[in-house]
Enzyme design. Structure first.
Site, PDB file in Angstrom:
ATOM      1  N   GLU A 189     -13.139   5.386   4.271  1.00  0.00           N
ATOM      2  CA  GLU A 189     -13.201   4.734   5.573  1.00  0.00           C
ATOM      3  C   GLU A 189     -14.389   5.135   6.420  1.00  0.00           C
ATOM      4  O   GLU A 189     -14.750   4.446   7.365  1.00  0.00           O
ATOM      5  CB  GLU A 189     -11.884   4.981   6.295  1.00  0.00           C
ATOM      6  CG  GLU A 189     -10.816   4.164   5.589  1.00  0.00           C
ATOM      7  CD  GLU A 189      -9.437   4.738   5.671  1.00  0.00           C
ATOM      8  OE1 GLU A 189      -9.311   5.854   6.191  1.00  0.00           O
ATOM      9  OE2 GLU A 189      -8.501   4.081   5.222  1.00  0.00           O
ATOM     10  N   GLN A 191       0.833  -1.206   0.000  1.00  0.00           N
ATOM     11  CA  GLN A 191       0.000   0.000   0.000  1.00  0.00           C
ATOM     12  C   GLN A 191       0.870   1.261   0.000  1.00  0.00           C
ATOM     13  O   GLN A 191       0.364   2.358  -0.168  1.00  0.00           O
ATOM     14  CB  GLN A 191      -0.958   0.002   1.204  1.00  0.00           C
ATOM     15  CG  GLN A 191      -2.075  -1.023   1.067  1.00  0.00           C
ATOM     16  CD  GLN A 191      -3.091  -1.002   2.196  1.00  0.00           C
ATOM     17  OE1 GLN A 191      -3.385  -2.045   2.772  1.00  0.00           O
ATOM     18  NE2 GLN A 191      -3.650   0.152   2.531  1.00  0.00           N
ATOM     19  N   ARG A 208      -9.547  -0.398   7.232  1.00  0.00           N
ATOM     20  CA  ARG A 208     -10.466   0.570   6.641  1.00  0.00           C
ATOM     21  C   ARG A 208     -10.716   1.705   7.620  1.00  0.00           C
ATOM     22  O   ARG A 208     -11.851   2.001   7.982  1.00  0.00           O
ATOM     23  CB  ARG A 208     -11.776  -0.094   6.273  1.00  0.00           C
ATOM     24  CG  ARG A 208     -12.430   0.694   5.156  1.00  0.00           C
ATOM     25  CD  ARG A 208     -13.507  -0.059   4.471  1.00  0.00           C
ATOM     26  NE  ARG A 208     -13.955   0.734   3.343  1.00  0.00           N
ATOM     27  CZ  ARG A 208     -14.305   0.227   2.189  1.00  0.00           C
ATOM     28  NH1 ARG A 208     -14.272  -1.040   1.981  1.00  0.00           N
ATOM     29  NH2 ARG A 208     -14.708   1.018   1.213  1.00  0.00           N
ATOM     30  N   CYS A 209      -9.630   2.336   8.010  1.00  0.00           N
ATOM     31  CA  CYS A 209      -9.705   3.266   9.123  1.00  0.00           C
ATOM     32  C   CYS A 209      -8.475   4.134   9.084  1.00  0.00           C
ATOM     33  O   CYS A 209      -7.445   3.756   8.551  1.00  0.00           O
ATOM     34  CB  CYS A 209      -9.728   2.437  10.410  1.00  0.00           C
ATOM     35  SG  CYS A 209      -9.098   3.217  11.872  1.00  0.00           S
TER      36      CYS A 209
END
Ligand code: FES
Ligand code: FES
Lengths: 806, 164
Positions: free
Chosen positions: A760, A237, A384-385
């Site tokens: 997110e 990522q 997802r944060c």
């Protein structure tokens, strides 16, 4: 002129710029199976790596015998810590300032830990050999409970640092203690609590879970001994950060390392970390001179690569009798597993958890987080944060509900009473953040009106009465959430990872015929960057999005950037894109003025062209300007039309949203049916509504998973109980409800196009919303709080403990 | 390990190869034939990323030995493009309705949906959700996948034009 000149609005529509639900350019490849994910890469002579992993959660490694394994036809090498030690690569630094074993160095600290790395000519041979590596373990006492890990006589987990009193984030007070991170004013907060009319208190556990992207982690490492260049394709990522880290730990100069993130099959934080598999593949490629592929299987992914959450949050919230919140107190015991491999900006060992005052104007607050080692897998990534925002939002949104019960005030009204008002922005929170913009009351009223909130409450009350009369066995819950996120890390002045400032970048080249390529420091994992970044640029430079190629993920070509996670792509790289576009436009303006034979100030921008002020029939469109940039000798202007921008955001962005969930709960089976889910998101300027909606659907479904059953659970011996997709809950289309989406638009005042990021939000807001709905179903019977995940058994247990089974 | 001779039709083309009997169909397709549309998300038959069509049935190719597909006709997502190379109806509808994000589940989804619509050309939304429940997606929340499949069904029944 005999053609009808299109209006500015018509020209703007052709660009497919900001606000267009442009179809994704990625999809033509993906829908016909022409994606190029890491496991699709096949190089001549490529070898396969596979791990021998520990069956024990805590054990000494007495001996490793790889002789039989080496006899398996096709096996090329078996690496152990002893082989990596001379290179100094048996340990590696973590993103959190700790270090982690690459291969077991004398002991193992969690089940699934990497012990040896087998390299063979095909994956079947490697798997056969893994079975034949004989490891002799001596079991040690296991601690999986972070509270027990801090007891004085708890076993020493990290013998390598047992005597170190200072860690990467300050003093350590116990051999299994990692750090204490404190924010806010303790004394003032405790005074408020002592004097408050009402204090609601609750221990809230946000259980351990896992991002579980559909594609697991993996890489292909290829050391070219002829030119001395190492190329690594992988599920990264943050490719540039990986290159820098790889250079620092391997000693290979950075220009001789090329990191490529090909198509990535979802990340959700799981692919931020640096894993032993990457290091072992690189070493194996250097040793064998052949490319080496390593791709973990699903069980390895769930057992060993980065988990998320695992926060025990003790909350206290003080208020006046009429519901005005006066203070928030919170202590967190954070279970980090065997190594501290959290992925947070360096100065924030608990991420941005100090956003836990949420959307409310809370005058005073205090927070402390204690990080603890246990015999569990390392990680602690932002699933997802944005760096522990999910935990913070869960804490405050549960505490508000707990407080509402204690006060006997409707939870929607309690929120409304305490929202930060529109006129208070920019708003400085008690824990130090400066919220950029918001209009919470408007969003809240819109959401409540959309779902018919009053009617829902009336229906719920009726249902309770019918239940009491024995007419139904189903209760109804109304879940509310109003969340504020903090994303877009971030200002270099306080955000870095391993010393690398968290700016991001965009480089644009306009081609002579008026099309363009832009390269960014981020990397899409499904967010559709190739589509949306072209839209930002289309609106900035007047070239149709369809004529702009977006490229990411190759460190040899892309400008340096910190990658994609924490919803930072739009706030940071999106801003860099707009800024680079503006540089292009500034040069184009000079070229246009020259071509039109007027002064620079006498032309103005109009959608896709510069026009002479007051004479719109005299203009130069961007395509013409681009051509001139390459074929005319313009005095005082260099040829070409390119720009690069490295954007250091002045602040984070603060997206927010209002969610409502309605559930029916079967008291006898514990089954929860999601009847309705309404999600209003305010992510500032909306770039592509279709993609935003898709992000919201996806984030809500991950929230549904987490709230309703998705868990990495351990038994007392440290065995992972949820190591396959049989036990680890991932909702199917069948369990997933239909979502209603909505929005308000409050642009970010400091972002060049006002965008805030959205990927997110639905997970941050969704988890408390589902959880609040389940808890709310039992409110009439005196229930206050139950821990997630709300699987059937646990919901049944709530009912049982309340005596609802007769 | 001794190899066996396998023969099958993949996306309309006859293929023959030698393979270890224990080779899983997914590895045979991906590594031996270079057909990388079907993906591996679990290898335990839960996720459906590896879904292919074998003799008219949806099969999770991580759970079938290559020998079990000997003599069979196999279709993967690559085989669902139109003869002229343009996207097939399902592929086009997935694009049109934003039925994919990272794209990793997509080949399995589309291949499964293809079979579902053969079995039931006029499904209700519920039937689509149930019929697709062997395929996991971590990105989309399924809503647009369901929409895409319903739209494709309508196009295939001739009730709607495929074009935008
Ligand atoms: S890889 Fe076959 S079902 Fe998951
Ligand atoms: S689109 Fe990513 S898993 Fe479905």
């Amino acid at each position: 002129m005999n053609e009808i000149t299109p209006t500015p609005a018509e020209r703007a529509e052709k660009l497919k710029g900001l606000g267009s639900s442009r179809k994704r350019v990625e999809d033509v490849r993906f829908t016909q199976g022409k994606g190029n994910y890491v496991d699709d890469i096949k190089l001549p002579g490529m070898l396969f790596g596979d791990f021998v992993r520990s069956p024990y959660a805590h054990a000494r490694v007495v001996s490793i015998d790889a002789e039989a394994a080496k006899q398996v036809p096709g096996v090329v090498a078996v690496l152990t810590a002893a082989d990596l030690a001379p290179l100094g690569l048996h340990w590696m630094p973590t993103l959190a300032g700790d270090k982690q074993m690459v291969l077991a160095d004398g002991k193992v600290l969690f089940q699934g830990q990497e012990v040896a790395f087998v390299v063979a000519t095909d994956r079947y041979a490697a798997a056969d050999a893994v079975e034949l590596v004989e490891v002799d373990y001596e079991e040690l006492p296991v601690v999986t409970d972070p509270f027990k890990a801090l007891e004085p006589d708890a076993p020493v987990l990290r013998e390598d640092i047992a005597d170190q009193k200072e860690g990467a984030h300050g003093a350590r007070r116990h051999h299994n203690h990692i750090f204490t991170w404190e924010q806010g004013d303790r004394e003032a907060t405790e005074k408020v609590l002592a004097e408050a009319d009402v204090v609601a208190e609750e221990m809230i556990y946000y259980h351990r879970t896992h991002p579980c992207p559909l594609e697991t982690c993996g890489c292909v490492a290829s050391m070219d001994k002829v030119n001395g260049k190492l190329t690594v394709w992988g599920t990264f990522q943050a490719p540039h950060a990986v290159r820098t880290v790889a250079s620092l730990i391997s000693g290979i100069a950075e220009h001789n390392i090329r990191i490529i993130s090909p198509d990535i099959g979802g990340g959700f934080g799981n692919k931020v970390g640096v894993y032993p598999g990457y290091i072992c593949s690189i070493v194996a490629s250097i040793v064998t001179g052949k490319p080496v592929k390593w791709v973990e299987d699903r069980m390895e992914n769930l057992m060993a690569t980065a988990f998320a959450r695992d926060y025990w949050m003790q909350g206290k919230i003080a208020a006046t009798k009429d519901g005005r919140i006066t203070g928030l107190w919170c202590h967190v015991t954070a279970d980090h597993g065997g190594f501290d491999a959290c992925a947070d900006p360096t100065k924030f060992p608990a991420g941005f958890f100090n956003i836990c005052t949420g959307s409310y104007d809370i005058p005073v607050a205090w927070l402390a987080v204690d990080g603890v080692y246990t015999n569990k897998a390392p990680g602690g990534v932002a699933y997802r944060c944005s760096f522990r925002v999910t935990e913070a939002a869960y804490l405050i949104e549960r505490m508000i509900e707990v407080l509402a019960i204690k006060l006997g005030i409707d939870a929607a009204e309690l929120r409304r009473k305490n929202f930060i008002r529109k006129d208070q922005f920019p708003y400085r929170s008690a824990l130090g953040w400066e919220y950029d913009s918001g209009d919470y009351h408007t969003a809240w009223d819109k959401a409540l009106a959309a779902v018919g909130y009053e009617d829902l409450r009336a229906e719920q009350a009726d249902r309770v009465e019918s239940f009491r009369r024995g007419e139904t066995r189903k209760l109804m819950g109304v879940g509310l959430t109003f969340f504020t996120e903090i994303v877009g890390a971030g200002p270099v002045k306080n955000c870095d990872i391993l010393g690398l400032g968290m700016f991001d970048s965009c480089e644009i080249r306009i081609h002579p015929t008026g099309s363009a390529i832009a390269r960014l420091g981020t990397i899409s994992q499904g967010q559709g960057h190739a589509t949306t970044f072209a839209q930002i640029l289309a609106s900035e430079i007047g070239i149709p999005a369809d004529n702009i190629t977006i490229e990411e993920g190759d460190t040899d070509t892309a400008p340096y950037g910190l990658g994609t996670y924490g919803s930072r792509s739009t706030p940071v790289a999106g801003a860099a894109t707009a800024m680079a576009g503006r540089k292009i436009r500034a040069k184009a303006q000079m070229i246009a003025a020259y071509l039109l034979e007027v002064h620079d100030d006498d032309v103005e921008w109009d959608v896709d062209r510069f026009v002479v002020k007051g004479a719109p029939e005299r203009f130069k469109a961007m395509a013409e300007i681009a051509f001139a940039a390459y074929n005319q000798a313009i005095p005082g202007i260099e040829p070409g039309l390119e720009a690069v921008s490295y954007y250091d955001p002045p602040n984070m962005t603060y997206p927010f949203g209002a969610y409502v969930c309605v559930v029916d709960v079967d008291v006898d089976t514990g089954q929860v049916d999601i009847r309705r889910f309404y999600a209003l998101d305010d992510c500032g300027t909306r770039i592509n509504p279709m993609i935003i909606e898709g992000q919201v659907h996806g984030g809500l479904t991950e929230a549904l998973a987490i709230a309703m059953g998705q868990e990495i659970a351990y038994d007392e011996l440290g065995n992972v109980k949820t190591g396959t997709l049989m036990d680890f809950f991932v909702p199917t289309a069948w369990e997933t409800p239909h979502y209603e989406t909505d929005w308000t638009t409050t642009p970010s005042p400091h972002h060049p196009i006002g965008a805030k990021g959205v990927g997110e939000s639905p997970n941050v807001g969704g988890v408390p919303c589902f959880s609040n709905a389940v808890n709310d179903a039992f409110r009439a019977f005196g229930h206050v709080h139950a821990h997630m995940p709300h699987d059937h058994w646990r919901v049944w247990k709530i009912a049982h403990d309340l005596g609802l089974h007769g | 390990m001794a190899k066996m001779h396998v023969k099958m039709t993949v996306n309309g083309t006859q293929v023959e190869a030698l393979a270890e009997p224990r080779t899983l169909l997914i590895h045979f397709l991906r590594e031996e034939l270079g057909i990388t549309g079907p993906h591996i998300g679990c290898e335990t038959s839960h996720c459906g990323a590896c879904t292919v069509d074998v003799d008219g049935r949806s099969v999770k190719s991580c759970t079938m030995f290559v020998g079990q597909a000997n003599g069979a006709s196999v279709t993967t997502v690559e085989g669902l493009v139109n003869p002229d190379g343009s996207l097939g109806v399902l592929q086009e509808m997935f694009r049109e309705h934003h039925g994919l994000q990272c794209g990793f589940c997509t080949p399995g989804m589309i291949t499964r949906a293809h079979r579902l619509l053969q079995e039931n050309p006029n499904p209700s939304e519920e039937e689509v959700r149930f019929g697709m429940s062997g395929n996991l997606c971590r990105c989309t929340g399924y809503q647009n996948i369901v929409k895409a499949i319903m739209a494709a069904a309508a196009v295939l029944r001739g009730e709607k034009e495929a074009a935008e």
